[in-house]
Design a protein around this motif. Structure first.
Motif, PDB file in Angstrom:
ATOM      1  N   HIS A 404       0.343  -1.616  -0.152  1.00 44.00           N
ATOM      2  CA  HIS A 404      -0.353  -0.138   0.063  1.00 44.00           C
ATOM      3  C   HIS A 404       1.270   1.892  -0.168  1.00 44.00           C
ATOM      4  O   HIS A 404       0.208   2.241   0.012  1.00 44.00           O
ATOM      5  CB  HIS A 404      -0.363   0.039   1.032  1.00 44.00           C
ATOM      6  CG  HIS A 404      -2.106  -1.414   1.132  1.00 44.00           C
ATOM      7  ND1 HIS A 404      -2.028  -2.062   1.591  1.00 44.00           N
ATOM      8  CD2 HIS A 404      -3.483  -1.119   0.752  1.00 44.00           C
ATOM      9  CE1 HIS A 404      -2.871  -3.296   1.401  1.00 44.00           C
ATOM     10  NE2 HIS A 404      -4.080  -2.618   1.036  1.00 44.00           N
ATOM     11  N   GLN A 405       2.032   1.330  -0.705  1.00 44.76           N
ATOM     12  CA  GLN A 405       2.862   2.213  -0.679  1.00 44.76           C
ATOM     13  C   GLN A 405       2.975   2.688   0.769  1.00 44.76           C
ATOM     14  O   GLN A 405       3.473   4.387   1.223  1.00 44.76           O
ATOM     15  CB  GLN A 405       3.061   2.909  -1.705  1.00 44.76           C
ATOM     16  CG  GLN A 405       2.812   2.579  -3.034  1.00 44.76           C
ATOM     17  CD  GLN A 405       2.051   2.300  -3.316  1.00 44.76           C
ATOM     18  OE1 GLN A 405       0.732   2.794  -2.646  1.00 44.76           O
ATOM     19  NE2 GLN A 405       2.025   0.763  -3.787  1.00 44.76           N
ATOM     20  N   ALA A 406       2.852   2.467   1.940  1.00 45.75           N
ATOM     21  CA  ALA A 406       2.350   2.803   3.667  1.00 45.75           C
ATOM     22  C   ALA A 406       4.153   2.618   4.261  1.00 45.75           C
ATOM     23  O   ALA A 406       4.918   1.647   3.565  1.00 45.75           O
ATOM     24  CB  ALA A 406       1.147   2.451   4.182  1.00 45.75           C
ATOM     25  N   SER A 407       4.363   3.739   5.112  1.00 43.57           N
ATOM     26  CA  SER A 407       5.135   3.329   6.418  1.00 43.57           C
ATOM     27  C   SER A 407       4.926   2.980   7.799  1.00 43.57           C
ATOM     28  O   SER A 407       3.588   3.466   7.937  1.00 43.57           O
ATOM     29  CB  SER A 407       6.722   4.602   6.252  1.00 43.57           C
ATOM     30  OG  SER A 407       5.966   5.772   6.163  1.00 43.57           O
ATOM     31  N   LEU A 408       5.628   1.996   8.388  1.00 43.38           N
ATOM     32  CA  LEU A 408       5.740   2.022   9.448  1.00 43.38           C
ATOM     33  C   LEU A 408       6.733   2.870   9.946  1.00 43.38           C
ATOM     34  O   LEU A 408       7.979   2.738  10.791  1.00 43.38           O
ATOM     35  CB  LEU A 408       5.370   0.541   9.987  1.00 43.38           C
ATOM     36  CG  LEU A 408       5.329   0.269  11.863  1.00 43.38           C
ATOM     37  CD1 LEU A 408       3.939   0.650  11.960  1.00 43.38           C
ATOM     38  CD2 LEU A 408       6.103  -1.426  11.837  1.00 43.38           C
ATOM     39  N   HIS A 409       5.841   3.594  11.534  1.00 47.57           N
ATOM     40  CA  HIS A 409       6.686   4.087  12.690  1.00 47.57           C
ATOM     41  C   HIS A 409       6.785   3.791  14.287  1.00 47.57           C
ATOM     42  O   HIS A 409       5.012   3.675  13.981  1.00 47.57           O
ATOM     43  CB  HIS A 409       6.561   5.416  12.586  1.00 47.57           C
ATOM     44  CG  HIS A 409       6.918   6.691  11.201  1.00 47.57           C
ATOM     45  ND1 HIS A 409       8.141   6.755  10.972  1.00 47.57           N
ATOM     46  CD2 HIS A 409       6.142   6.682  10.007  1.00 47.57           C
ATOM     47  CE1 HIS A 409       8.506   7.113   9.746  1.00 47.57           C
ATOM     48  NE2 HIS A 409       6.893   6.819   9.296  1.00 47.57           N
ATOM     49  N   ILE A 410       7.471   3.528  14.678  1.00 48.51           N
ATOM     50  CA  ILE A 410       7.616   2.686  15.892  1.00 48.51           C
ATOM     51  C   ILE A 410       8.147   3.728  16.578  1.00 48.51           C
ATOM     52  O   ILE A 410       9.699   3.650  16.579  1.00 48.51           O
ATOM     53  CB  ILE A 410       8.366   1.015  16.172  1.00 48.51           C
ATOM     54  CG1 ILE A 410       7.422   0.527  14.548  1.00 48.51           C
ATOM     55  CG2 ILE A 410       7.897   0.433  17.292  1.00 48.51           C
ATOM     56  CD1 ILE A 410       8.235  -1.090  14.374  1.00 48.51           C
ATOM     57  N   GLU A 411       7.143   3.824  17.605  1.00 48.93           N
ATOM     58  CA  GLU A 411       8.470   4.450  19.460  1.00 48.93           C
ATOM     59  C   GLU A 411       7.832   3.999  20.744  1.00 48.93           C
ATOM     60  O   GLU A 411       6.830   3.438  20.461  1.00 48.93           O
ATOM     61  CB  GLU A 411       7.518   6.122  18.935  1.00 48.93           C
ATOM     62  CG  GLU A 411       8.380   7.359  18.003  1.00 48.93           C
ATOM     63  CD  GLU A 411       7.633   8.409  18.445  1.00 48.93           C
ATOM     64  OE1 GLU A 411       6.800   8.828  19.154  1.00 48.93           O
ATOM     65  OE2 GLU A 411       7.049   8.709  17.006  1.00 48.93           O
ATOM     66  N   SER A 412       9.075   3.511  21.234  1.00 48.06           N
ATOM     67  CA  SER A 412       8.982   2.794  22.578  1.00 48.06           C
ATOM     68  C   SER A 412      10.173   3.044  23.455  1.00 48.06           C
ATOM     69  O   SER A 412      11.458   3.376  23.511  1.00 48.06           O
ATOM     70  CB  SER A 412       8.133   1.431  22.247  1.00 48.06           C
ATOM     71  OG  SER A 412       7.816   0.730  23.644  1.00 48.06           O
ATOM     72  N   LYS A 413       8.963   3.099  25.305  1.00 50.76           N
ATOM     73  CA  LYS A 413       9.610   3.224  25.979  1.00 50.76           C
ATOM     74  C   LYS A 413       9.893   2.272  26.641  1.00 50.76           C
ATOM     75  O   LYS A 413       8.620   2.042  27.672  1.00 50.76           O
ATOM     76  CB  LYS A 413      10.122   4.956  27.277  1.00 50.76           C
ATOM     77  CG  LYS A 413      10.396   5.596  26.175  1.00 50.76           C
ATOM     78  CD  LYS A 413       9.970   7.442  26.774  1.00 50.76           C
ATOM     79  CE  LYS A 413      11.409   7.914  25.760  1.00 50.76           C
ATOM     80  NZ  LYS A 413      10.700   9.915  26.867  1.00 50.76           N
TER      81      LYS A 413
END
Length: 432
Positions: A404-413
């Motif tokens: 789907h030409q989409a991107s995944l961004h992950i943030e975590s602590k």
């Protein structure tokens, strides 16, 4: 240069003093006449040497540089030494450039230097073999005149060179080329071309092997699971002492079946480069379904909240997107302790649509984040098994988003929770 100016000044001053002394002993008119004639002669000499310098500058050569007289002797001497130094520097530069060309010719990858107009300035021998370029014939030609594939032209014009481009060679259908453009200097580009046919064949063999083995294992595992369920339902036929062993076998069989199904799903996604069932997806309805599924999985142990800040829709595969978004929401439930919060957001940022899942779970340490989408990669293997994970979920998500030409961004602590965001490009976003 300052010494030369002082020499000219002192020469004129000396000549003026001589004329003054002559005028002291003779007539003033004679002194003035001598001063004017001498000054004109001095200027004529300068004009002569300027002419000699101009003639030499038309065809500069160390062997024919004038000797000069007076201050011009110093000027030509300095010019001679500067020419010698420049000649040595040019020789060293030519030698370095020649060594660099020999080094790049020895590289197994094709290298093409492009200018700011995407014209070919230079290329090495492997580029001739890989791309079919011709020495002296294709130099100074725009690269898109020679590589006419639509995928390459789009890649060149998009100016997003973070990922390489793979395409079939136009010279041999069995050869797969990987092209990557690296910007350098002042709007120049370096085109690197490598043959990845062997890697591609190995990757295809790996995918086929996994798909075939998974397919072959699915049937016997289904049979085993069915028999275990049948035996488990037979009241009184199994001793209470061995009942835990049957439960363990059934649990592990179910887990293996989930792994097989995920492997088959991943194999299908890897083999399908383009979407085949695109449709207009009503995102509000899909998101409400995700919220209900997350609440059912939570069984009241968490607070699941949906924040619908926009009602735009998405063009894509309904089944694939439902699988990807469900994976993120179910992970948030599984890895969030009791009484935790899971927030689901649907937002519009500029022309992009953003899906976000934010939880107050156990969190993930920073060193694990880049590898989360690798198949079978687990931050905590024991905890992943306890929660029923197969280690393939985020890998499946990555491939679905790629479709789907989409991107995944992950943030975590650690200890604070995680945030998973999916950015859908403008061409996938539809008005509500």
């Amino acid at each position: 240069m300052q010494d030369i100016r002082w020499k000219a000044f002192w020469n004129l001053l000396f000549w003026a003093f001589c004329c003054l002394m002559i005028g002291w002993f003779t007539r003033a008119e004679t002194a003035w006449l001598l001063f004017i004639v001498g000054t004109l002669a001095y200027l004529a000499a300068h004009v002569y040497w300027i002419h000699r310098l101009y003639q030499w500058a038309l065809k500069p050569s160390l062997n024919f540089i004038p000797n000069g007289k007076g201050i011009w002797e110093d000027i030509f001497a300095n010019l001679y030494h500067e020419m010698r130094r420049h000649s040595r520097s040019q020789s060293q530069l030519s030698s370095t450039l020649e060594r660099l060309r020999h080094a790049t010719s020895a590289l197994p990858d094709g290298v093409v230097v492009l200018n700011n107009r995407n014209e070919i300035e230079w290329f090495n021998e492997p580029a001739i073999q890989r791309l079919g370029l011709k020495r002296h014939h294709d130099e100074n030609q725009p690269i898109y005149y020679l590589l006419r594939q639509a995928e390459f032209v789009e890649y060149l014009q998009a100016e997003d060179y973070s990922e390489p481009l793979k395409l079939k060679s136009w010279r041999s259908p069995d050869v797969t080329l990987e092209l990557q453009i690296i910007p350098f200097a002042s709007k120049q580009r370096l085109l690197i071309c490598r043959d990845v046919s062997a890697i591609e064949k190995t990757e295809v063999m790996r995918r086929d092997f996994i798909a075939n083995v998974s397919h072959e294992l699915r049937t016997p595992l289904t049979v085993i699971g069915g028999f275990l369920e049948t035996i488990g339902d037979m009241q009184g036929e199994i001793s209470p002492d061995i009942q835990p062993y049957f439960d363990m076998m059934q649990s592990q069989t179910t887990r293996m079946r989930r792994i097989i199904e995920d492997l088959l799903t991943l194999s299908r996604l890897e083999n399908n480069v383009t979407l085949k069932d695109e449709t207009d997806i009503a995102m509000p309805a899909l998101l409400r379904q995700l919220q209900k599924d997350a609440q059912a999985l939570s069984q009241g142990q968490h607070t699941v909240t949906l924040h619908m800040e926009t009602k735009v829709n998405i063009r894509g595969s309904y089944n694939e997107l439902l699988s990807a978004l469900s994976n993120l929401t179910s992970n948030a439930v599984r890895y969030t302790p009791e009484h935790g919060k899971i927030d689901i957001y649907w937002q519009l940022r500029g022309e992009e649509a953003v899906f976000t899942v934010q939880d107050t779970g156990i969190g993930i340490e920073a060193q694990h984040l880049p590898r989360l989408t690798e198949r079978f990669y687990r931050v905590d293997s024991g905890r992943s098994r306890d929660t029923g994970g197969t280690g393939l979920g985020l890998s499946i998500v990555k491939h679905i988003l790629h479709h789907h030409q989409a991107s995944l961004h992950i943030e975590s602590k650690p200890g604070e929770g995680s945030r998973f965001q999916i950015m859908f490009p403008a061409q996938r976003v539809l008005p509500a």
